[in-house]
Design an enzyme around this catalytic site. Structure first.
Site, PDB file in Angstrom:
ATOM      1  N   LYS A  17       0.543  -1.215   0.142  1.00  0.00           N
ATOM      2  CA  LYS A  17      -0.109   0.101   0.122  1.00  0.00           C
ATOM      3  C   LYS A  17       0.685   1.106   0.078  1.00  0.00           C
ATOM      4  O   LYS A  17       0.440   2.136  -0.985  1.00  0.00           O
ATOM      5  CB  LYS A  17      -0.971   0.001   1.246  1.00  0.00           C
ATOM      6  CG  LYS A  17      -2.148  -0.515   1.138  1.00  0.00           C
ATOM      7  CD  LYS A  17      -3.088  -0.571   2.084  1.00  0.00           C
ATOM      8  CE  LYS A  17      -2.517  -1.054   3.544  1.00  0.00           C
ATOM      9  NZ  LYS A  17      -2.318  -0.592   4.447  1.00  0.00           N
ATOM     10  N   ARG A  91     -10.472   1.467   8.031  1.00  0.00           N
ATOM     11  CA  ARG A  91     -10.468  -0.266   9.030  1.00  0.00           C
ATOM     12  C   ARG A  91     -11.243  -0.777   9.212  1.00  0.00           C
ATOM     13  O   ARG A  91     -10.650  -1.816   9.375  1.00  0.00           O
ATOM     14  CB  ARG A  91      -8.805  -0.045   9.630  1.00  0.00           C
ATOM     15  CG  ARG A  91      -7.071   0.076   9.609  1.00  0.00           C
ATOM     16  CD  ARG A  91      -6.465  -0.604   8.777  1.00  0.00           C
ATOM     17  NE  ARG A  91      -5.275  -0.900   9.876  1.00  0.00           N
ATOM     18  CZ  ARG A  91      -4.328   0.151   9.837  1.00  0.00           C
ATOM     19  NH1 ARG A  91      -4.252   1.006   8.998  1.00  0.00           N
ATOM     20  NH2 ARG A  91      -3.577  -0.435  10.276  1.00  0.00           N
ATOM     21  N   ARG A 130      11.681  -9.241   5.086  1.00  0.00           N
ATOM     22  CA  ARG A 130      12.204  -7.913   5.290  1.00  0.00           C
ATOM     23  C   ARG A 130      12.581  -7.982   6.219  1.00  0.00           C
ATOM     24  O   ARG A 130      12.089  -7.843   7.647  1.00  0.00           O
ATOM     25  CB  ARG A 130      10.317  -7.464   5.280  1.00  0.00           C
ATOM     26  CG  ARG A 130      10.490  -6.310   5.470  1.00  0.00           C
ATOM     27  CD  ARG A 130       9.467  -5.442   4.761  1.00  0.00           C
ATOM     28  NE  ARG A 130       8.200  -4.832   5.955  1.00  0.00           N
ATOM     29  CZ  ARG A 130       6.926  -4.252   6.123  1.00  0.00           C
ATOM     30  NH1 ARG A 130       6.364  -4.100   4.666  1.00  0.00           N
ATOM     31  NH2 ARG A 130       6.048  -4.434   6.679  1.00  0.00           N
ATOM     32  N   ARG A 157      12.111  -6.230  11.553  1.00  0.00           N
ATOM     33  CA  ARG A 157      10.972  -5.496  11.759  1.00  0.00           C
ATOM     34  C   ARG A 157       9.918  -5.364  13.414  1.00  0.00           C
ATOM     35  O   ARG A 157       9.695  -6.579  13.456  1.00  0.00           O
ATOM     36  CB  ARG A 157      10.275  -4.214  10.983  1.00  0.00           C
ATOM     37  CG  ARG A 157      11.099  -2.516  10.611  1.00  0.00           C
ATOM     38  CD  ARG A 157       9.656  -2.368   9.206  1.00  0.00           C
ATOM     39  NE  ARG A 157       8.637  -2.531   9.670  1.00  0.00           N
ATOM     40  CZ  ARG A 157       7.596  -1.497   8.863  1.00  0.00           C
ATOM     41  NH1 ARG A 157       8.004  -1.257   7.399  1.00  0.00           N
ATOM     42  NH2 ARG A 157       6.451  -1.323   9.170  1.00  0.00           N
ATOM     43  N   ARG A 168      -2.731  -8.565  12.593  1.00  0.00           N
ATOM     44  CA  ARG A 168      -3.370  -8.340  12.878  1.00  0.00           C
ATOM     45  C   ARG A 168      -4.109  -8.538  11.318  1.00  0.00           C
ATOM     46  O   ARG A 168      -4.718  -8.675  10.634  1.00  0.00           O
ATOM     47  CB  ARG A 168      -2.310  -7.565  11.494  1.00  0.00           C
ATOM     48  CG  ARG A 168      -1.232  -6.948  13.248  1.00  0.00           C
ATOM     49  CD  ARG A 168      -0.533  -6.026  12.467  1.00  0.00           C
ATOM     50  NE  ARG A 168      -0.039  -4.994  11.107  1.00  0.00           N
ATOM     51  CZ  ARG A 168       0.795  -4.015  10.885  1.00  0.00           C
ATOM     52  NH1 ARG A 168       2.239  -4.464  11.237  1.00  0.00           N
ATOM     53  NH2 ARG A 168       0.019  -3.343  10.475  1.00  0.00           N
TER      54      ARG A 168
HETATM   55  P1  AMP Z   1       0.163   1.210   9.785  1.00  0.00           P
HETATM   56  O1  AMP Z   1       0.950   1.498   9.867  1.00  0.00           O
HETATM   57  O2  AMP Z   1      -1.250   0.742   8.613  1.00  0.00           O
HETATM   58  O3  AMP Z   1       0.071  -0.456   9.520  1.00  0.00           O
HETATM   59  O4  AMP Z   1      -0.945   1.214  11.285  1.00  0.00           O
HETATM   60  C1  AMP Z   1      -0.357   0.828  12.440  1.00  0.00           C
HETATM   61  C2  AMP Z   1      -0.701   0.670  13.586  1.00  0.00           C
HETATM   62  O5  AMP Z   1      -1.177   2.315  13.604  1.00  0.00           O
HETATM   63  C3  AMP Z   1      -1.912  -0.584  13.492  1.00  0.00           C
HETATM   64  O6  AMP Z   1      -1.517  -1.605  14.410  1.00  0.00           O
HETATM   65  C4  AMP Z   1      -3.554  -0.088  13.893  1.00  0.00           C
HETATM   66  O7  AMP Z   1      -2.849   0.196  15.843  1.00  0.00           O
HETATM   67  C5  AMP Z   1      -2.453   1.605  14.454  1.00  0.00           C
HETATM   68  N1  AMP Z   1      -4.081   2.043  13.128  1.00  0.00           N
HETATM   69  C6  AMP Z   1      -3.660   3.163  11.774  1.00  0.00           C
HETATM   70  N2  AMP Z   1      -4.690   3.645  10.981  1.00  0.00           N
HETATM   71  C7  AMP Z   1      -5.769   2.871  11.829  1.00  0.00           C
HETATM   72  C8  AMP Z   1      -6.779   3.315  11.893  1.00  0.00           C
HETATM   73  N3  AMP Z   1      -7.516   3.038  10.499  1.00  0.00           N
HETATM   74  N4  AMP Z   1      -7.543   2.397  13.004  1.00  0.00           N
HETATM   75  C9  AMP Z   1      -7.224   2.343  13.960  1.00  0.00           C
HETATM   76  N5  AMP Z   1      -6.396   2.035  14.516  1.00  0.00           N
HETATM   77  C10 AMP Z   1      -5.717   1.905  12.779  1.00  0.00           C
END
Ligand code: AMP
Length: 216
Positions: A17, A91, A130, A157, A168
Site C-alpha cells: 500500500k 479500517r 523484510r 522490524r 493483524r
Molecule cells: P499501519 O502502519 O497502517 O500498519 O498502522 C500501524 C498501527 O496504527 C496499526 O497497527 C493500528 O494500531 C494503528 N492504526 C493505523 N490506522 C488505523 C485505523 N484506521 N484504525 C485503527 N487503528 C489504526
C-alpha cells in the site's frame, strides 16, 4: 469521464500500500495521509493522542474508531487542496460510515477505492525477508545482515514478527475486508489482485490502466 480526487487505499499489512500510495499521490497530485504514520508521529511527540494510541499500537491492535476518526477529520478539514488519498483508513465499517457522514456534510464523497488484494502466503514470505537498517531506516527484502546504503546492521522490524502479523491479518479479515466490500457494493472499487511476487512498478502500471478504465 469521472473526476478522481478522493482516493482510499485498502489492503492487508505489507501488501504494498505504501508504495502504490506514493505512486497514486504523484500521478494524481494528491495529499496523502497514512493514519499509521501519523499515529506513530503522535506517539513520538508524546502528545495526548499519542499516549492514548500507544497501548493499542504496541499490541498490534486497532486504535479505537473515535480517536482515528477525529484525527482524519482534522486532517481533511485543514487541507487547502481538495485532492487526497487515505492509506490505512477506514479500517472498520464504523470508520467508513463516519467518513461518509463527514464527507456528505461537506457536500463531497469518496471517488475511488483501490483494494490491494494480496495473497496471505505472499505477504508471509515478504515479512520473513523484510529487514530494516537500524542506523538509516532503509527497508528492503533481503537476507543480508549489512545495509547496502550505509553499512548499518539490518534487523527484522519489531512489528514484523509472525505472531503480530497473524493478529493483524485476523483483524484485517474481520474488520477491514468488510470495508472493501462496503465500497464494492457501491461500485467504487478498483481491485488489484496479486497472487505472485511482481515488481512494484509493474503493479503500478496495471493499476494506472485499471483506473483509466474505471474513470471512463
Ligand atoms: P499501519 O502502519 O497502517 O500498519 O498502522 C500501524 C498501527 O496504527 C496499526 O497497527 C493500528 O494500531 C494503528 N492504526 C493505523 N490506522 C488505523 C485505523 N484506521 N484504525 C485503527 N487503528 C489504526
Amino acid at each position: 469521464m469521472k473526476d478522481l480526487k478522493h482516493f482510499i487505499l485498502v489492503g492487508p499489512p505489507a501488501s504494498g500500500k505504501g508504495t502504490q500510495g506514493r505512486f497514486l499521490a504523484d500521478t494524481f497530485n494528491l495529499n496523502s495521509l497514512s493514519t499509521g504514520s501519523l499515529l506513530r508521529r503522535e506517539v513520538e511527540s508524546c502528545t495526548e493522542l499519542g499516549r492514548k494510541a500507544l497501548g493499542y499500537m504496541d499490541k498490534a491492535m486497532l486504535v479505537p474508531d473515535e480517536i482515528v476518526n477525529d484525527m482524519v477529520r482534522g486532517w481533511l478539514s485543514e487541507m487547502d487542496n481538495d485532492a487526497w488519498l487515505l492509506d490505512g483508513y477506514p479500517r472498520t465499517v464504523a470508520q467508513a460510515e463516519a467518513l461518509d457522514h463527514f464527507l456528505t456534510q461537506r457536500g463531497t464523497s469518496v471517488d475511488v477505492v483501490v483494494w490491494m488484494d494480496v495473497a496471505r502466503e505472499l505477504i508471509e514470505q515478504r515479512i520473513m525477508h523484510r529487514r530494516e537498517c537500524s542506523t538509516c531506516g532503509h527497508v528492503v527484502q533481503t537476507s543480508e545482515e549489512e545495509c547496502s546504503k550505509c553499512g548499518g546492521k539490518m534487523v527484522s522490524r519489531k512489528d514484523d514478527n509472525m505472531e503480530a502479523f497473524a493478529r493483524r491479518w485476523k483483524d484485517f479479515e474481520a474488520m477491514t475486508l468488510p470495508v472493501a466490500r462496503y465500497y464494492e457494493a457501491r461500485g467504487l472499487v478498483v481491485k488489484m489482485t496479486v497472487t505472485e511476487e511482481r515488481e512494484p512498478a509493474e503493479v503500478s502500471r496495471d493499476l494506472a490502466r485499471k483506473l483509466e478504465e474505471y474513470r471512463q
